[in-house]
Design a protein around this motif. Structure first.
Motif, PDB file in Angstrom:
ATOM      1  N   GLY A 100      40.409  34.818  22.992  1.00 61.17           N
ATOM      2  CA  GLY A 100      39.448  35.800  23.483  1.00 61.17           C
ATOM      3  C   GLY A 100      39.971  36.458  24.756  1.00 61.17           C
ATOM      4  N   GLU A 101      39.455  37.624  25.090  1.00 63.78           N
ATOM      5  CA  GLU A 101      39.933  38.411  26.233  1.00 63.78           C
ATOM      6  C   GLU A 101      39.618  37.700  27.549  1.00 63.78           C
ATOM      7  OE1 GLU A 101      39.418  42.916  28.160  1.00 63.78           O
ATOM      8  OE2 GLU A 101      38.167  42.263  26.480  1.00 63.78           O
ATOM      9  N   LEU A 102      40.602  37.729  28.476  1.00 67.94           N
ATOM     10  CA  LEU A 102      40.451  37.108  29.786  1.00 67.94           C
ATOM     11  C   LEU A 102      40.420  38.170  30.874  1.00 67.94           C
ATOM     12  CD1 LEU A 102      43.010  34.153  29.553  1.00 67.94           C
ATOM     13  CD2 LEU A 102      40.579  34.143  28.955  1.00 67.94           C
ATOM     14  N   THR A 103      39.763  37.840  31.971  1.00 68.46           N
ATOM     15  CA  THR A 103      39.855  38.632  33.207  1.00 68.46           C
ATOM     16  C   THR A 103      40.243  37.678  34.333  1.00 68.46           C
ATOM     17  OG1 THR A 103      37.508  38.344  33.717  1.00 68.46           O
ATOM     18  CG2 THR A 103      38.106  40.292  32.434  1.00 68.46           C
ATOM     19  N   PHE A 104      40.935  38.252  35.354  1.00 68.92           N
ATOM     20  CA  PHE A 104      41.497  37.420  36.422  1.00 68.92           C
ATOM     21  C   PHE A 104      41.033  37.901  37.787  1.00 68.92           C
ATOM     22  CE2 PHE A 104      44.398  37.348  32.834  1.00 68.92           C
ATOM     23  CZ  PHE A 104      44.684  35.995  32.686  1.00 68.92           C
ATOM     24  N   ALA A 105      40.853  36.942  38.698  1.00 69.14           N
ATOM     25  CA  ALA A 105      40.581  37.221  40.116  1.00 69.14           C
ATOM     26  C   ALA A 105      41.225  36.111  40.928  1.00 69.14           C
ATOM     27  CB  ALA A 105      39.076  37.298  40.359  1.00 69.14           C
ATOM     28  N   TRP A 106      41.368  36.327  42.243  1.00 70.60           N
ATOM     29  CA  TRP A 106      41.971  35.324  43.135  1.00 70.60           C
ATOM     30  C   TRP A 106      41.064  35.088  44.330  1.00 70.60           C
ATOM     31  CZ3 TRP A 106      46.772  32.669  42.865  1.00 70.60           C
ATOM     32  CH2 TRP A 106      47.542  32.957  41.733  1.00 70.60           C
ATOM     33  N   ILE A 107      40.901  33.781  44.666  1.00 69.29           N
ATOM     34  CA  ILE A 107      40.133  33.395  45.862  1.00 69.29           C
ATOM     35  C   ILE A 107      41.131  33.199  46.999  1.00 69.29           C
ATOM     36  CG2 ILE A 107      38.685  31.611  46.920  1.00 69.29           C
ATOM     37  CD1 ILE A 107      37.528  31.077  44.122  1.00 69.29           C
ATOM     38  N   PHE A 108      40.785  33.766  48.168  1.00 65.36           N
ATOM     39  CA  PHE A 108      41.619  33.603  49.359  1.00 65.36           C
ATOM     40  C   PHE A 108      40.961  32.538  50.249  1.00 65.36           C
ATOM     41  CE2 PHE A 108      42.892  35.279  53.717  1.00 65.36           C
ATOM     42  CZ  PHE A 108      44.165  34.723  53.679  1.00 65.36           C
ATOM     43  N   ASN A 109      41.643  31.389  50.406  1.00 66.43           N
ATOM     44  CA  ASN A 109      41.188  30.232  51.189  1.00 66.43           C
ATOM     45  C   ASN A 109      40.003  29.543  50.529  1.00 66.43           C
ATOM     46  OD1 ASN A 109      43.223  30.281  53.107  1.00 66.43           O
ATOM     47  ND2 ASN A 109      42.132  31.775  54.395  1.00 66.43           N
ATOM     48  N   GLU A 110      38.818  30.111  50.570  1.00 69.02           N
ATOM     49  CA  GLU A 110      37.680  29.416  49.979  1.00 69.02           C
ATOM     50  C   GLU A 110      36.678  30.437  49.414  1.00 69.02           C
ATOM     51  OE1 GLU A 110      35.025  28.885  54.057  1.00 69.02           O
ATOM     52  OE2 GLU A 110      36.096  27.169  53.216  1.00 69.02           O
ATOM     53  N   TYR A 111      35.900  29.960  48.421  1.00 72.64           N
ATOM     54  CA  TYR A 111      34.852  30.785  47.795  1.00 72.64           C
ATOM     55  C   TYR A 111      33.802  31.107  48.845  1.00 72.64           C
ATOM     56  CZ  TYR A 111      31.255  32.189  44.471  1.00 72.64           C
ATOM     57  OH  TYR A 111      30.294  32.896  43.776  1.00 72.64           O
ATOM     58  N   PRO A 112      33.238  32.318  48.909  1.00 73.11           N
ATOM     59  CA  PRO A 112      33.387  33.423  47.940  1.00 73.11           C
ATOM     60  C   PRO A 112      34.300  34.527  48.448  1.00 73.11           C
ATOM     61  CG  PRO A 112      31.413  33.785  49.220  1.00 73.11           C
ATOM     62  CD  PRO A 112      32.125  32.609  49.835  1.00 73.11           C
ATOM     63  N   TYR A 113      35.353  34.194  49.179  1.00 74.28           N
ATOM     64  CA  TYR A 113      36.240  35.227  49.703  1.00 74.28           C
ATOM     65  C   TYR A 113      37.322  35.531  48.664  1.00 74.28           C
ATOM     66  CZ  TYR A 113      33.829  34.117  54.029  1.00 74.28           C
ATOM     67  OH  TYR A 113      32.848  33.924  54.975  1.00 74.28           O
ATOM     68  N   PHE A 114      37.176  36.704  47.996  1.00 74.16           N
ATOM     69  CA  PHE A 114      38.115  37.110  46.957  1.00 74.16           C
ATOM     70  C   PHE A 114      39.123  38.108  47.520  1.00 74.16           C
ATOM     71  CE2 PHE A 114      34.673  35.500  44.387  1.00 74.16           C
ATOM     72  CZ  PHE A 114      35.312  34.908  43.312  1.00 74.16           C
ATOM     73  N   VAL A 115      40.316  38.085  46.931  1.00 72.25           N
ATOM     74  CA  VAL A 115      41.360  39.042  47.326  1.00 72.25           C
ATOM     75  C   VAL A 115      40.909  40.445  46.906  1.00 72.25           C
ATOM     76  CG1 VAL A 115      43.737  39.781  46.940  1.00 72.25           C
ATOM     77  CG2 VAL A 115      43.189  37.331  47.134  1.00 72.25           C
ATOM     78  N   GLN A 116      40.894  41.389  47.848  1.00 68.25           N
ATOM     79  CA  GLN A 116      40.523  42.781  47.567  1.00 68.25           C
ATOM     80  C   GLN A 116      41.784  43.570  47.251  1.00 68.25           C
ATOM     81  OE1 GLN A 116      37.255  43.679  47.382  1.00 68.25           O
ATOM     82  NE2 GLN A 116      36.964  41.466  47.697  1.00 68.25           N
ATOM     83  N   GLN A 117      41.806  44.233  46.079  1.00 68.86           N
ATOM     84  CA  GLN A 117      42.981  44.987  45.668  1.00 68.86           C
ATOM     85  C   GLN A 117      43.058  46.321  46.413  1.00 68.86           C
ATOM     86  OE1 GLN A 117      44.173  44.531  41.357  1.00 68.86           O
ATOM     87  NE2 GLN A 117      41.979  44.095  41.136  1.00 68.86           N
ATOM     88  N   ASP A 118      44.270  46.693  46.802  1.00 69.32           N
ATOM     89  CA  ASP A 118      44.518  47.976  47.460  1.00 69.32           C
ATOM     90  C   ASP A 118      45.954  48.372  47.151  1.00 69.32           C
ATOM     91  OD1 ASP A 118      46.015  46.314  49.109  1.00 69.32           O
ATOM     92  OD2 ASP A 118      44.468  46.222  50.674  1.00 69.32           O
ATOM     93  N   SER A 119      46.501  49.317  47.899  1.00 65.87           N
ATOM     94  CA  SER A 119      47.875  49.760  47.616  1.00 65.87           C
ATOM     95  C   SER A 119      48.897  48.649  47.872  1.00 65.87           C
ATOM     96  CB  SER A 119      48.208  50.984  48.473  1.00 65.87           C
ATOM     97  OG  SER A 119      48.113  50.655  49.855  1.00 65.87           O
ATOM     98  N   ARG A 120      48.506  47.612  48.649  1.00 63.16           N
ATOM     99  CA  ARG A 120      49.441  46.537  49.001  1.00 63.16           C
ATOM    100  C   ARG A 120      49.278  45.308  48.116  1.00 63.16           C
ATOM    101  NH1 ARG A 120      49.777  42.418  52.747  1.00 63.16           N
ATOM    102  NH2 ARG A 120      47.565  42.627  53.262  1.00 63.16           N
ATOM    103  N   ARG A 121      48.075  45.120  47.520  1.00 58.97           N
ATOM    104  CA  ARG A 121      47.806  43.921  46.724  1.00 58.97           C
ATOM    105  C   ARG A 121      47.281  44.326  45.347  1.00 58.97           C
ATOM    106  NH1 ARG A 121      44.160  41.203  51.339  1.00 58.97           N
ATOM    107  NH2 ARG A 121      43.483  43.392  51.339  1.00 58.97           N
TER     108      ARG A 121
END
Length: 924
Positions: A100-121
């Motif tokens: 089945g289809e997956l989606t991905f995200a990344w936690i930075f240090n601890e929940y609920p701080y997620f990595v925010q995508q931009d031109s660098r990430r």
């Protein structure tokens, strides 16, 4: 399958499912129901097989998959990733086993701080990895990959990956593309395609996209995540091609490219249909499908693969079977397939073998035909294979000749039939399984003739006509009449107010309207032919209303008008009349124009004689030889220009008042004659014989009285007086000069008076001036009657019957009128009967005349009858003599006066007994 009871069975991955020994699976109405689904046992491709006595077909395939997401295998801490500041880094996610289809995200240090995508990430939704183009000190920390299953909504987290910085920094370097799409990307029609591209580099690279063909992107193409993702919605054939991603910074640039190819599962363009063919006939079926890549074809018979051999030939989507036999009966399927899908099309083949039968298509027992026409006798037996036919007339076989033809389908054609062709005809059909026949009689009739046709006519709206339609026909024929109007059959029930028809065929039209003009067709249908006769009916009526009446130019007394003609309704327009109305008129009034007579070809005219500064509306009425038409819609309201007054006040007079006053009165100028704004009056007066005028101005248009006060005015002194008008445009004319006396010392006298009222007049005792009115709450004078001093009574006439009036007396002299006496009230009598005596009869014996008549009955609003008046008018002498001629009239008497007289009775010279009445026209 055909509409018969059928059975079904199901297979999984090509193996028949044994429902008898499977407690989890069962069928209901052909549907397969699975309880307690199991991923290992139930995953695969399902297909239903339906069968009955006519054959077997396979359903389309259905694939059952199970979505799942396992946990990450190890939960131990991941190794730290050590990088230099300014360097790029990739943190791998490594998702666990899943479906089945997956989606991905990344936690930075601890929940609920997620990595925010931009031109660098950037987080790839293809691999799940996290990409940082250029590491900064703020990036140091622990990173945890979060994996979501879009179907099960399940979520698992990886072990954290520490990111640490080394002591040394890294200098600038050109972009290095770490995320790029494959060399070939297949895309389905209508799908959404996403291409990823991300590069490491110092400085942070910028991402851009282009097509190598140079064709610009349509609006449906979107750039997302700082251009790291290219999204193409509703993918179509024209979107195929090579796409290039370019990553660039100040140190250089790099590019990655790949081709998007188009694919589509098969879909049908043409399929076969059920067939019923006779034995020994040939079958040809063809099906066509489209798809990308191009689909391949195969054929099934009753669910089994059909192979080409002997009579059976298969070429892609075409199936042909030569010389059918009964064993070829069954269900056939065409299958089209490419790597993206498979589709099925089904049809039934019935192979027939039967002797001829006319049960469904026998010859008519009696067939009528018009002499001189062509006749076709059809021979249509049901037979498999097709039967051979021959015809007999009576007991003789029909032979071909110049008038008789036997067609290959068995039809017998006889051209230009005559009475000799009448008789009994039999068709005999035969094939290898048997013989059958059918018989009918041919009857020849004489042609039908139209003896009286409708003629073209012109008629006036409101009239009635009859359109004739008479025929002569063979007595053996059934005849029916119908009428069409402008191509549509007339509904005699729905429009009975206007249309009716006779049994013989005539059409009657009553109270014809304009919309009844057009083409009328009488249609005559018999057993053997159809005839028609037509006529054009022109309906003439008054013209339709003109349109678009416009005021092109307007002055203080004229208006230039234009209009468009309406329908002439069958008669040319001969002229126009212009009408106008203002707030001061009652309804519409005809107006004078230039030209005075406006002919039917003229569409402009000038209206003259208008009042200045008055709001006008105009309309136009057309006429033709039939009459006057309906008026046009009114023009827009338009005001004439203002001008100085051209009408002087009338009835200038005055007098009376108190000591040292000069009272001047006049009749106010009506508003429609004031010619502009700022209207008022100029009052000019001077002592009789003086030269210089004294002027006064009154700015109120409705005022009709002016009082000049001055102690030096001598009592009862004559003055010349005139009154003029003015407005903002200037002064108008003055009235003629009147003589008015200043006030004198005087008082009004009281009067006693009696009143004898008839239905329309009042007799008053002494007085000088009588004033009277109807409504005592509004005692504005309705009328006045002046009499000289030596009269002691006056007859006030012109009053309404059965109405209460108030009357008062006052004196007047050259100085004016004195005060009024106390009013009296009196009610006029009801009017006399309006119905004359009727049915007057007379009898005369010698010199004795006897009259008889019906009594007159007064209405509630009329005075009661108190007697009758017989008035004799002799044509020769006043003495009643049997030797003279007389006119006699009878009237009813009432308090309100004499009623209406009867018709005059003529009595001629009589010397003997005579009796007559008004209704008699005899002279004895």
């Amino acid at each position: 399958l055909a509409n018969t009871i059928h059975n079904d069975k199901w297979s999984l991955n090509g193996t028949l499912i044994d429902l008898g020994s499977d407690y989890r699976r069962h069928m209901s109405g052909g549907n397969l129901i699975i309880n307690s689904l199991d991923r290992d046992q139930d995953t695969g491709i399902y297909q239903c097989t339906a069968f009955n006595t006519w054959g077997t077909i396979l359903s389309r395939r259905a694939t059952l998959k199970f979505a799942y997401l396992d946990n990450f295998k190890t939960q131990t801490t991941r190794s730290a990733v050590s990088v230099r500041e300014g360097q790029g880094v990739v943190l791998l996610c490594g998702p666990p086993m899943h479906s089945g289809e997956l989606t991905f995200a990344w936690i930075f240090n601890e929940y609920p701080y997620f990595v925010q995508q931009d031109s660098r990430r950037f987080i790839s939704q293809e691999t799940g990895s996290l990409y940082i183009a250029k590491v900064e000190p703020s990036d140091v920390g622990n990173y945890t990959c979060v994996v979501n299953n879009s179907i099960t909504k399940g979520k698992v987290l990886s072990s954290p990956t520490p990111l640490v910085l080394r002591n040394d920094a890294m200098g600038e370097y050109e972009p290095k593309i770490e995320v790029h799409f494959p060399d070939t990307v297949p895309a389905a029609k209508g799908s959404t395609v996403k291409l990823e591209c991300f590069a490491l580099g110092n400085p942070v690279p910028e991402i851009s996209w282009r097509r190598t063909s140079g064709v610009p992107f349509p609006s449906k193409v979107k750039m997302k995540n700082s251009n790291a993702v290219l999204e193409i919605q509703n993918f179509q054939q024209e979107d195929t091609g090579t796409y290039e991603c370019v990553a660039e910074n100040s140190r250089g640039k790099n590019a990655a490219r790949g081709r998007i190819s188009f694919h589509a599962k098969p879909h049908w363009l043409q399929t076969m249909i059920d067939g019923a063919l006779s034995i020994e006939e040939n079958l040809f079926w063809e099906c066509k499908a489209n798809g990308k890549p191009k689909p391949s074809y195969s054929w099934l018979k009753n669910g089994d693969n059909l192979m080409a051999e002997g009579r059976v030939q298969i070429e892609n989507g075409a199936l042909s079977i030569a010389a059918l036999n009964l064993s070829d009966t069954g269900m056939y399927q065409c299958v089209a397939e490419n790597k993206h899908g498979i589709i099925y099309s089904s049809a039934e083949l019935m192979v027939l073998a039967s002797p001829p039968s006319f049960s469904k298509n026998p010859l008519k027992a009696l067939l009528k035909a018009r002499s001189g026409s062509d006749v076709a006798l059809e021979c249509k037996p049901q037979a498999s294979p097709r039967a051979i036919s021959l015809w007999k007339k009576g007991n003789e076989i029909v032979q071909r000749n110049e008038r008789i033809t036997l067609l290959p389908n068995g039809t017998l054609k006889i051209a230009n039939v005559t009475r000799r062709d009448a008789g009994s005809y039999t068709c005999i059909a035969k094939n290898q399984f048997g013989t059958a026949s059918t018989t009918g009689r041919l009857f020849i009739t004489e042609p039908t003739r139209i003896t009286q046709r409708p003629a073209n006519m012109e008629i006036i709206v409101g009239e009635s006509i009859v359109l004739p339609c008479q025929i002569a026909s063979d007595p053996a024929l059934d005849v029916s009449f119908s009428w069409a109007f402008n191509g549509q059959l007339i509904d005699f029930h729905g429009d009975a107010d206007h249309f009716d028809r006779s049994i013989s065929g005539d059409l009657m039209i009553r109270n014809i309207q304009l919309n009844h003009g057009g083409k009328y067709v009488c249609v005559i249908n018999t057993d053997v032919e159809s005839l028609s006769a037509s006529a054009i009916l022109v309906v003439k009526g008054p013209p339709g209303p003109p349109d678009t009446v416009a005021v092109e130019e307007i002055t203080d007394s004229t208006a230039q008008l234009s209009w468009k003609p309406g329908r002439d309704n069958g008669s040319p327009i001969t002229g126009y009349i212009i009408q106008a109305r203002t707030p001061f008129t009652v309804g519409w009034q005809a107006v004078d124009t230039v030209p005075e007579d406006i002919n039917g070809n003229t569409l402009t005219a000038t209206v003259v004689g208008l009042n200045a500064w008055v709001e006008y509306e105009f309309r136009v009425v057309a006429r033709n030889s039939v009459g006057m038409g309906e008026p046009s819609p009114a023009s827009a309201k338009t005001r004439t220009e203002d001008s100085m007054p051209d009408t002087a006040p009338t009835d200038v007079g005055g007098g009376g008042g108190t000591k040292s006053e000069l009272v001047i009165t006049w009749e106010p100028v009506p508003e429609e004659l004031q010619n502009g704004e700022g209207f008022g009056y100029i009052i000019a007066f001077r002592p009789l014989g003086a030269v210089t005028w004294t002027r006064a101005v009154i700015s109120t248009p409705g005022v009709a009285r002016y009082v000049f006060r001055n102690d030096t005015i001598p009592a009862f002194s004559p003055f010349d007086v005139k009154v003029g008008a003015y407005n903002n445009r200037g002064e108008g004319p003055f009235s003629s000069i009147a003589t008015v006396f200043s006030a004198e010392e005087g008082k009004g006298n009281g009067f006693n008076f009696s009143c004898l009222m008839s239905h329309s007049c009042c007799f008053l005792s002494i007085g000088k001036q009588v004033v009277y009115w109807e409504d005592d709450t509004k005692p504005d004078t309705v009328g006045k009657v002046r009499i000289s001093a030596n009269y002691s009574a006056v007859n006030v006439t012109g009053l309404k019957a059965n109405t209460q009036y108030y009357l008062a007396l006052c004196t007047f002299n050259t100085a004016g009128t004195g005060p009024q006496s106390t009013p009296i009230n009196a009610t006029t009598k009801k009017p006399p009967p309006g119905q004359p005596p009727l049915n007057v009869e007379w009898t005369m014996i010698g010199s004795l005349l006897t009259l008889h008549w019906d009594p007159v009955i007064a209405m509630e609003t009329e005075a009661e009858v108190i007697g009758y008046l017989v008035r004799l008018m002799s044509l020769m002498e006043l003495t009643l003599s049997s030797n003279d001629n007389y006119l006699i009239q009878i009237k009813a008497l009432s308090e309100g006066g004499e009623g209406v007289g009867s018709e005059p009775i003529h009595i001629h010279k009589l010397s003997t007994l005579a009796i007559s009445s008004l209704s008699s026209s005899c002279v004895h």
